[in-house]
Design a protein around this motif. Structure first.
Motif, mmCIF file in Angstrom:
data_model
loop_
_atom_site.group_PDB
_atom_site.id
_atom_site.type_symbol
_atom_site.label_atom_id
_atom_site.label_comp_id
_atom_site.label_asym_id
_atom_site.label_seq_id
_atom_site.Cartn_x
_atom_site.Cartn_y
_atom_site.Cartn_z
ATOM 1 N N ARG A 40 13.903 -32.316 29.501
ATOM 2 C CA ARG A 40 12.769 -32.689 30.323
ATOM 3 C C ARG A 40 11.842 -31.503 30.548
ATOM 4 O O ARG A 40 12.269 -30.407 30.908
ATOM 5 C CB ARG A 40 13.239 -33.230 31.676
ATOM 6 C CG ARG A 40 13.851 -34.626 31.551
ATOM 7 C CD ARG A 40 14.443 -35.082 32.852
ATOM 8 N NE ARG A 40 15.071 -36.395 32.708
ATOM 9 C CZ ARG A 40 15.907 -36.920 33.587
ATOM 10 N NH1 ARG A 40 16.217 -36.247 34.668
ATOM 11 N NH2 ARG A 40 16.422 -38.115 33.378
ATOM 12 N N SER A 41 10.580 -31.740 30.371
ATOM 13 C CA SER A 41 9.587 -30.673 30.541
ATOM 14 C C SER A 41 9.392 -30.379 32.016
ATOM 15 O O SER A 41 9.447 -31.261 32.864
ATOM 16 C CB SER A 41 8.260 -31.084 29.908
ATOM 17 O OG SER A 41 7.280 -30.089 30.093
ATOM 18 N N SER B 74 9.031 -40.766 26.411
ATOM 19 C CA SER B 74 8.794 -39.473 27.052
ATOM 20 C C SER B 74 9.323 -38.385 26.129
ATOM 21 O O SER B 74 9.896 -38.670 25.074
ATOM 22 C CB SER B 74 9.475 -39.400 28.415
ATOM 23 O OG SER B 74 10.884 -39.451 28.257
ATOM 24 N N ARG B 75 9.150 -37.157 26.531
ATOM 25 C CA ARG B 75 9.626 -36.045 25.704
ATOM 26 C C ARG B 75 11.137 -36.079 25.543
ATOM 27 O O ARG B 75 11.671 -35.692 24.493
ATOM 28 C CB ARG B 75 9.201 -34.715 26.325
ATOM 29 C CG ARG B 75 9.637 -33.486 25.538
ATOM 30 C CD ARG B 75 9.069 -32.226 26.146
ATOM 31 N NE ARG B 75 9.475 -31.055 25.374
ATOM 32 C CZ ARG B 75 10.574 -30.350 25.616
ATOM 33 N NH1 ARG B 75 11.372 -30.703 26.608
ATOM 34 N NH2 ARG B 75 10.888 -29.309 24.874
ATOM 35 N N SER B 76 11.822 -36.559 26.554
ATOM 36 C CA SER B 76 13.284 -36.466 26.553
ATOM 37 C C SER B 76 13.988 -37.810 26.517
ATOM 38 O O SER B 76 15.203 -37.861 26.709
ATOM 39 C CB SER B 76 13.746 -35.703 27.806
ATOM 40 O OG SER B 76 13.336 -36.393 28.977
ATOM 41 N N PRO C 80 2.886 -34.310 31.656
ATOM 42 C CA PRO C 80 1.767 -34.347 30.727
ATOM 43 C C PRO C 80 0.468 -34.644 31.453
ATOM 44 O O PRO C 80 0.433 -35.366 32.450
ATOM 45 C CB PRO C 80 2.151 -35.474 29.762
ATOM 46 C CG PRO C 80 3.144 -36.300 30.488
ATOM 47 C CD PRO C 80 3.881 -35.361 31.404
ATOM 48 N N ALA D 214 4.594 -38.613 26.420
ATOM 49 C CA ALA D 214 4.588 -37.322 25.726
ATOM 50 C C ALA D 214 5.212 -37.511 24.354
ATOM 51 O O ALA D 214 5.819 -38.552 24.065
ATOM 52 C CB ALA D 214 5.366 -36.272 26.515
ATOM 53 N N ASP D 215 5.035 -36.534 23.489
ATOM 54 C CA ASP D 215 5.672 -36.582 22.176
ATOM 55 C C ASP D 215 7.170 -36.354 22.328
ATOM 56 O O ASP D 215 7.613 -35.458 23.065
ATOM 57 C CB ASP D 215 5.084 -35.509 21.264
ATOM 58 C CG ASP D 215 3.634 -35.804 20.903
ATOM 59 O OD1 ASP D 215 3.262 -36.995 20.902
ATOM 60 O OD2 ASP D 215 2.875 -34.843 20.651
ATOM 61 N N VAL D 216 7.941 -37.149 21.617
ATOM 62 C CA VAL D 216 9.396 -37.068 21.710
ATOM 63 C C VAL D 216 9.896 -35.795 21.037
ATOM 64 O O VAL D 216 9.414 -35.408 19.967
ATOM 65 C CB VAL D 216 10.047 -38.308 21.066
ATOM 66 C CG1 VAL D 216 11.568 -38.179 21.045
ATOM 67 C CG2 VAL D 216 9.628 -39.566 21.806
ATOM 68 N N GLU D 217 10.874 -35.148 21.676
ATOM 69 C CA GLU D 217 11.482 -33.949 21.107
ATOM 70 C C GLU D 217 12.132 -34.292 19.760
ATOM 71 O O GLU D 217 12.861 -35.284 19.627
ATOM 72 C CB GLU D 217 12.539 -33.397 22.065
ATOM 73 C CG GLU D 217 13.258 -32.161 21.578
ATOM 74 C CD GLU D 217 12.343 -30.945 21.550
ATOM 75 O OE1 GLU D 217 12.654 -30.015 20.788
ATOM 76 O OE2 GLU D 217 11.335 -30.935 22.282
#
Length: 386
Positions: free
Chosen positions: A374-375, A319-321, A379, A284-287
């Protein structure tokens, strides 16, 4: 070092704000009760308007000293207020028949004595002796009631004066401790800023020096077989050194911010130049809020792999987080102390994250994660770059 100087410069503003709050707190908590108690005593003891005026003057002089004490400046009012309250006490004893006329001097004296630079004990003894001596003078008017006079005009006023002075000494000690605490906080802030600056400087220049060493070694190997590649490597070294100079200036002016995408591309190029296969998994796109910090983790880990491992493969997962970097070729013996990662672990923790470092069966894992980011949904698809 401008960040350090700027951090040290901001601290006095915070100190002034704290002192102003303490002043308002003291005015709110001390002056109204003292004024109310003084008004009650004047109302009870004054028999004429003249008595009330003189006794009120003593109370006002005491309140003026308290107000100036909260502002940290009693020098201009100390002597006049001390003279007024010292005169009101004999007036109360010999004229107004007031055994509470000592009220003003038991405010002024205890507030002023702890501020003396020396002879505080002698001043306390002198004040107590003055209060007791004036009270004893009442025996000239009432020789038949010695016990009553001694209790009301000597023992109680003197005791109150001694206790009030002792409490003010304790109060002064408390404020000194608070001031020392503020100074220690300022010193710790400066030390922390210097450590942060040194860590960032190590990240920039340490990383660059290792990469330059790697590229120069590669250029030496290709010197006779591929001069075109040697020229390319030297141009990259020149560009890298120039970029490091720029980053150092940005760090000095607190303008530096790492970018994870740039660090990822840089890491891939370095690993490939060293003959290490790289695989990047993007879940995922990083925050954005942790982008720079994860870039620092990747840069430090890249430097450690090039320095300490005989790696052939590296896998980077985004990851996003968070981010995780796994490499082979780790030494079986314990690795030397990785001070850069230790510093980053504290920094990640301060921002609500966790930095994990593990070594097992020739594999080394470095992972940074921020659980709060964390989402809730996974994804739909992950992207992998070879």
């Amino acid at each position: 070092m401008r960040p350090t100087l700027r951090a040290a410069h901001k601290r006095p503003e915070h100190t002034e704000t704290t002192q102003e709050r303490l002043r308002r707190l003291n005015l709110t908590m001390i002056v109204p009760p003292l004024a109310a108690a003084g008004a009650v005593l004047v109302a009870v003891d004054a028999r004429t308007w003249w008595d009330a005026a003189v006794l009120t003057l003593g109370v006002i002089a005491g309140l003026v000293v308290v107000e100036r004490w909260t502002a940290g400046d009693t020098s201009r009012v100390a002597l006049p207020c001390l003279i007024i309250t010292a005169a009101v006490w004999p007036f109360g004893v010999l004229v107004a028949d007031s055994h509470t006329a000592f009220y003003g001097i038991t405010i002024v004296g205890p507030y002023l004595i702890p501020q003396l630079t020396r002879h505080q004990g002698a001043a306390t003894l002198g004040l107590s002796a003055f209060v007791a001596a004036v009270g004893t003078a009442k025996l000239l008017e009432s020789p038949d009631d010695v016990p009553g006079v001694l209790i009301r005009y000597v023992f109680i006023p003197t005791g109150v004066t001694v206790v009030a002075t002792g409490l003010m000494f304790a109060n002064q000690l408390f404020y000194k401790l608070m001031e020392q605490t503020r100074e220690r906080d300022a010193e710790l802030a400066v030390i922390g800023e210097r450590i942060r600056f040194a860590s960032d400087l190590h990240d920039i220049q340490g990383h660059t020096l290792h990469v330059v060493k790697l590229k120069i070694t590669l250029a030496e190997k290709l010197l006779r077989s591929d001069t075109g590649r040697v020229e390319e490597e030297l141009r990259e070294v020149h560009a890298l050194v120039s970029d490091t100079i720029t980053q150092t200036k940005e760090l000095a002016y607190a303008q530096r911010r790492l970018n994870l995408s740039a660090e990822l591309e840089n890491a891939k190029n370095l690993f490939e130049a060293a003959g290490i296969r790289v695989r990047v998994n993007r879940e995922a796109d990083v925050e954005e809020s942790v982008n720079g910090l994860l870039g620092q983790v990747l840069r430090e880990t890249t430097t450690n792999i090039l320095r300490h491992a005989q790696a052939t493969r590296v896998r980077i997962t985004l990851s996003r987080s968070g981010i995780s970097i796994v490499n082979d070729g780790a030494r079986e013996a314990p690795l030397p102390g990785l001070s850069g990662l230790a510093t980053l672990k504290e920094r990640v923790g301060d921002n609500g994250g966790e930095l994990t470092v593990e070594q097992e069966n020739g594999r080394f894992l470095t992972a940074a994660a921020f659980p709060s980011l964390r989402s809730e949904k996974l994804p739909a698809a992950a992207r992998e770059d070879d």
